[in-house]
Scaffold this motif. Structure first.
Motif, PDB file in Angstrom:
ATOM      1  N   ALA A  76     -14.334  -8.440  -5.804  1.00 27.84           N
ATOM      2  CA  ALA A  76     -14.639  -9.708  -5.140  1.00 27.84           C
ATOM      3  C   ALA A  76     -13.989 -10.858  -5.920  1.00 27.84           C
ATOM      4  CB  ALA A  76     -16.141  -9.907  -5.054  1.00 27.84           C
ATOM      5  N   ASN A  77     -14.002 -10.757  -7.253  1.00 27.81           N
ATOM      6  CA  ASN A  77     -13.419 -11.802  -8.111  1.00 27.81           C
ATOM      7  C   ASN A  77     -12.063 -11.411  -8.674  1.00 27.81           C
ATOM      8  OD1 ASN A  77     -15.861 -13.205  -7.805  1.00 27.81           O
ATOM      9  ND2 ASN A  77     -16.746 -12.163  -9.568  1.00 27.81           N
ATOM     10  N   THR A  78     -11.883 -10.102  -8.873  1.00 27.87           N
ATOM     11  CA  THR A  78     -10.649  -9.615  -9.508  1.00 27.87           C
ATOM     12  C   THR A  78     -10.230  -8.283  -8.872  1.00 27.87           C
ATOM     13  OG1 THR A  78     -12.026  -8.578 -11.209  1.00 27.87           O
ATOM     14  CG2 THR A  78     -11.077 -10.723 -11.761  1.00 27.87           C
ATOM     15  N   PRO A  79      -9.610  -8.321  -7.677  1.00 25.30           N
ATOM     16  CA  PRO A  79      -9.134  -7.069  -7.078  1.00 25.30           C
ATOM     17  C   PRO A  79      -8.062  -6.433  -7.977  1.00 25.30           C
ATOM     18  CG  PRO A  79      -8.903  -8.937  -5.559  1.00 25.30           C
ATOM     19  CD  PRO A  79      -9.232  -9.499  -6.894  1.00 25.30           C
ATOM     20  N   ALA A  80      -7.960  -5.116  -7.930  1.00 24.97           N
ATOM     21  CA  ALA A  80      -6.965  -4.421  -8.752  1.00 24.97           C
ATOM     22  C   ALA A  80      -6.094  -3.502  -7.898  1.00 24.97           C
ATOM     23  CB  ALA A  80      -7.651  -3.614  -9.844  1.00 24.97           C
ATOM     24  N   ILE A  81      -4.832  -3.409  -8.284  1.00 26.34           N
ATOM     25  CA  ILE A  81      -3.875  -2.541  -7.600  1.00 26.34           C
ATOM     26  C   ILE A  81      -3.641  -1.321  -8.479  1.00 26.34           C
ATOM     27  CG2 ILE A  81      -1.492  -2.344  -6.758  1.00 26.34           C
ATOM     28  CD1 ILE A  81      -1.804  -5.618  -6.670  1.00 26.34           C
ATOM     29  N   ILE A  82      -3.816  -0.151  -7.878  1.00 24.66           N
ATOM     30  CA  ILE A  82      -3.626   1.112  -8.603  1.00 24.66           C
ATOM     31  C   ILE A  82      -2.533   1.896  -7.894  1.00 24.66           C
ATOM     32  CG2 ILE A  82      -4.729   3.273  -9.331  1.00 24.66           C
ATOM     33  CD1 ILE A  82      -7.430   1.680  -9.235  1.00 24.66           C
ATOM     34  N   SER A 127       0.817  -1.228   0.000  1.00 24.54           N
ATOM     35  CA  SER A 127       0.000   0.000   0.000  1.00 24.54           C
ATOM     36  C   SER A 127       0.847   1.272   0.000  1.00 24.54           C
ATOM     37  CB  SER A 127      -0.957   0.014   1.197  1.00 24.54           C
ATOM     38  OG  SER A 127      -0.246  -0.147   2.403  1.00 24.54           O
ATOM     39  N   TYR A 128       2.139   1.150   0.287  1.00 23.10           N
ATOM     40  CA  TYR A 128       3.063   2.292   0.192  1.00 23.10           C
ATOM     41  C   TYR A 128       3.121   2.789  -1.268  1.00 23.10           C
ATOM     42  CZ  TYR A 128       7.621   4.723   0.109  1.00 23.10           C
ATOM     43  OH  TYR A 128       8.634   5.637  -0.076  1.00 23.10           O
ATOM     44  N   TYR A 129       2.991   1.863  -2.212  1.00 20.76           N
ATOM     45  CA  TYR A 129       3.033   2.206  -3.647  1.00 20.76           C
ATOM     46  C   TYR A 129       1.630   2.450  -4.208  1.00 20.76           C
ATOM     47  CZ  TYR A 129       7.706   0.325  -3.052  1.00 20.76           C
ATOM     48  OH  TYR A 129       8.975   0.095  -2.588  1.00 20.76           O
ATOM     49  N   GLY A 130       0.680   1.688  -3.703  1.00 20.94           N
ATOM     50  CA  GLY A 130      -0.698   1.798  -4.178  1.00 20.94           C
ATOM     51  C   GLY A 130      -1.508   0.669  -3.577  1.00 20.94           C
ATOM     52  N   LYS A 131      -2.755   0.932  -3.286  1.00 28.63           N
ATOM     53  CA  LYS A 131      -3.585  -0.082  -2.612  1.00 28.63           C
ATOM     54  C   LYS A 131      -4.271  -1.008  -3.620  1.00 28.63           C
ATOM     55  CE  LYS A 131      -4.827   2.750   1.430  1.00 28.63           C
ATOM     56  NZ  LYS A 131      -4.436   4.083   0.956  1.00 28.63           N
ATOM     57  N   GLN A 149      -0.416 -18.183   2.699  1.00 32.11           N
ATOM     58  CA  GLN A 149      -0.442 -18.274   4.173  1.00 32.11           C
ATOM     59  C   GLN A 149      -1.487 -17.357   4.794  1.00 32.11           C
ATOM     60  OE1 GLN A 149       3.533 -17.466   5.672  1.00 32.11           O
ATOM     61  NE2 GLN A 149       3.855 -19.631   6.077  1.00 32.11           N
ATOM     62  N   LYS A 150      -1.656 -16.175   4.208  1.00 31.92           N
ATOM     63  CA  LYS A 150      -2.474 -15.129   4.841  1.00 31.92           C
ATOM     64  C   LYS A 150      -3.941 -15.121   4.409  1.00 31.92           C
ATOM     65  CE  LYS A 150       1.010 -13.075   7.032  1.00 31.92           C
ATOM     66  NZ  LYS A 150       1.097 -12.983   8.491  1.00 31.92           N
ATOM     67  N   CYS A 151      -4.220 -15.576   3.196  1.00 32.31           N
ATOM     68  CA  CYS A 151      -5.570 -15.401   2.643  1.00 32.31           C
ATOM     69  C   CYS A 151      -6.526 -16.522   3.054  1.00 32.31           C
ATOM     70  CB  CYS A 151      -5.499 -15.306   1.118  1.00 32.31           C
ATOM     71  SG  CYS A 151      -4.734 -13.770   0.563  1.00 32.31           S
ATOM     72  N   THR A 200      -7.442  -6.669   1.244  1.00 33.96           N
ATOM     73  CA  THR A 200      -6.733  -6.361   2.501  1.00 33.96           C
ATOM     74  C   THR A 200      -5.376  -7.044   2.540  1.00 33.96           C
ATOM     75  OG1 THR A 200      -8.857  -6.165   3.627  1.00 33.96           O
ATOM     76  CG2 THR A 200      -6.923  -6.422   5.019  1.00 33.96           C
ATOM     77  N   ASN A 201      -5.356  -8.353   2.276  1.00 32.84           N
ATOM     78  CA  ASN A 201      -4.085  -9.091   2.337  1.00 32.84           C
ATOM     79  C   ASN A 201      -3.127  -8.693   1.215  1.00 32.84           C
ATOM     80  OD1 ASN A 201      -4.368 -10.817   4.699  1.00 32.84           O
ATOM     81  ND2 ASN A 201      -6.023 -11.803   3.590  1.00 32.84           N
ATOM     82  N   ILE A 202      -3.676  -8.368   0.050  1.00 32.14           N
ATOM     83  CA  ILE A 202      -2.822  -7.928  -1.063  1.00 32.14           C
ATOM     84  C   ILE A 202      -2.141  -6.605  -0.691  1.00 32.14           C
ATOM     85  CG2 ILE A 202      -2.814  -7.118  -3.468  1.00 32.14           C
ATOM     86  CD1 ILE A 202      -5.252  -9.104  -3.877  1.00 32.14           C
ATOM     87  N   SER A 203      -2.920  -5.670  -0.149  1.00 30.69           N
ATOM     88  CA  SER A 203      -2.357  -4.359   0.238  1.00 30.69           C
ATOM     89  C   SER A 203      -1.279  -4.486   1.316  1.00 30.69           C
ATOM     90  CB  SER A 203      -3.468  -3.432   0.754  1.00 30.69           C
ATOM     91  OG  SER A 203      -4.341  -3.088  -0.306  1.00 30.69           O
ATOM     92  N   ASN A 204      -1.337  -5.578   2.099  1.00 34.52           N
ATOM     93  CA  ASN A 204      -0.390  -5.780   3.205  1.00 34.52           C
ATOM     94  C   ASN A 204       0.876  -6.541   2.824  1.00 34.52           C
ATOM     95  OD1 ASN A 204      -1.921  -4.388   5.075  1.00 34.52           O
ATOM     96  ND2 ASN A 204      -3.030  -6.197   5.771  1.00 34.52           N
ATOM     97  N   ILE A 205       1.017  -6.919   1.561  1.00 33.04           N
ATOM     98  CA  ILE A 205       2.225  -7.663   1.150  1.00 33.04           C
ATOM     99  C   ILE A 205       3.475  -6.876   1.551  1.00 33.04           C
ATOM    100  CG2 ILE A 205       3.584  -8.471  -0.840  1.00 33.04           C
ATOM    101  CD1 ILE A 205       0.842  -8.938  -2.284  1.00 33.04           C
TER     102      ILE A 205
END
Length: 300
Positions: A173-179, A23-27, A206-208, A221-226
């Motif tokens: 829900a099916n395809t989260p996106a990172i911007i 999330s430092y780069y984008g959520k 492990q996290k999801c 949430t878990n993607i943003s926390n990588i």
């Protein structure tokens, strides 16, 4: 270390490797949720048959099976998006008069579903039982629609991330996106390589949350926390961007391969490029040979 292996974020801390969350780069975002797909989602065939106005239609990525690693995703469906863009990138629902006068065919399409649309509920409350019967459950915004995005396959056994071009919507829900907050082509492609690596797959698995059959739900949430080591930004790891671009090109080539021999040759190049990416990412995270072995055995 745990019985299942090791926790990536804790391992980085133990090794005194400084890191930021993704999330430092984008959520990672949820995007646009219609609240009734059958009313708002249309195919190219329906667009032609009903002469739906192109100006109100936006390509919509909502099927996980359209997402492939390093591929440019071209959604096969569109949404009727009855919102106006405001100067700050947010959206405002069109009035019924605006919708009817500017986009009569799309209005008539939605009108067929009016009764059903009015009866939609969220948290046990009707949310469209009024003049705004054609509103979305979660409209998202144009600041999600306009930029290029990294698109994640929401339900999978490992991390699978492709590219969704600008001026397109998605269902998180099916395809989260990172911007990215501040777009940089270099960081975008470095992240594309990183997110498709075995190390990030290992972390997310492990996290999801679990789904049936060994699948995982890769949620925003878990993607943003990588966790991403800060040295990711250094020139030392710029080759990740070059490798990602190579992989995108190879994906394009393999779809055009004319013979089995040509296809096999490209597949070998893909495997070699993926291996290079994984090796660089192991180095980035400072993984030991034992930790690499655990990752390799866990992510097939």
């Amino acid at each position: 270390w745990t019985l299942d292996g090791f926790e990536l974020d804790k391992t980085l801390n133990t090794k005194n490797i400084i890191w930021n969350n993704l999330s430092y780069y984008g959520k990672s975002y949820i995007g646009a949720l219609t609240g009734m797909d059958e009313a708002f989602i249309v195919s190219e065939e329906m667009i032609i048959q009903e002469s739906l106005e192109k100006e109100i239609l936006i390509p919509y990525a909502y099927r996980g099976n359209e997402v492939f690693a390093f591929q440019k995703i071209i959604p096969s469906s569109f949404i009727i998006y009855p919102y106006k863009e405001l100067s700050d990138g947010s959206c405002e629902l069109m009035s019924e008069h605006e919708l009817k006068s500017q986009f009569p065919n799309s209005f008539n399409h939605l009108l067929e579903f009016k009764q059903k649309l009015r009866m939609r509920m969220d948290s046990r409350k009707y949310y469209a039982n009024n003049a705004q019967w054609y509103k979305y459950l979660r409209p998202g915004s144009f600041s999600y629609i306009n930029p290029i995005k990294l698109l994640v396959k929401g339900i999978e056994k490992k991390s699978v991330v492709g590219i969704l071009e600008n001026r397109s919507a998605f269902n998180g829900a099916n395809t989260p996106a990172i911007i990215l907050d501040n777009f940089s082509e270099r960081v975008f492609y470095k992240l594309l390589a990183l997110l498709n690596s075995k190390t990030v797959s290992y972390y997310l698995v492990q996290k999801c949350p679990d789904k049936l059959g060994g699948y995982k739900r890769f949620n925003s949430t878990n993607i943003s926390n990588i966790p991403i080591p800060t040295k990711f930004e250094s020139a030392e790891y710029d080759s990740l961007a070059k490798l990602a671009l190579t992989r995108v090109e190879l994906e394009s080539k393999i779809s055009k391969a004319k013979t089995p021999t040509e296809r096999t040759a490209i597949e070998r190049q893909i495997q070699a490029t993926d291996k290079q990416i994984d090796q660089l990412v192991y180095q980035l995270y400072g993984l030991t040979e034992e930790e690499i072995k655990i990752v390799e055995q866990s992510v097939r």
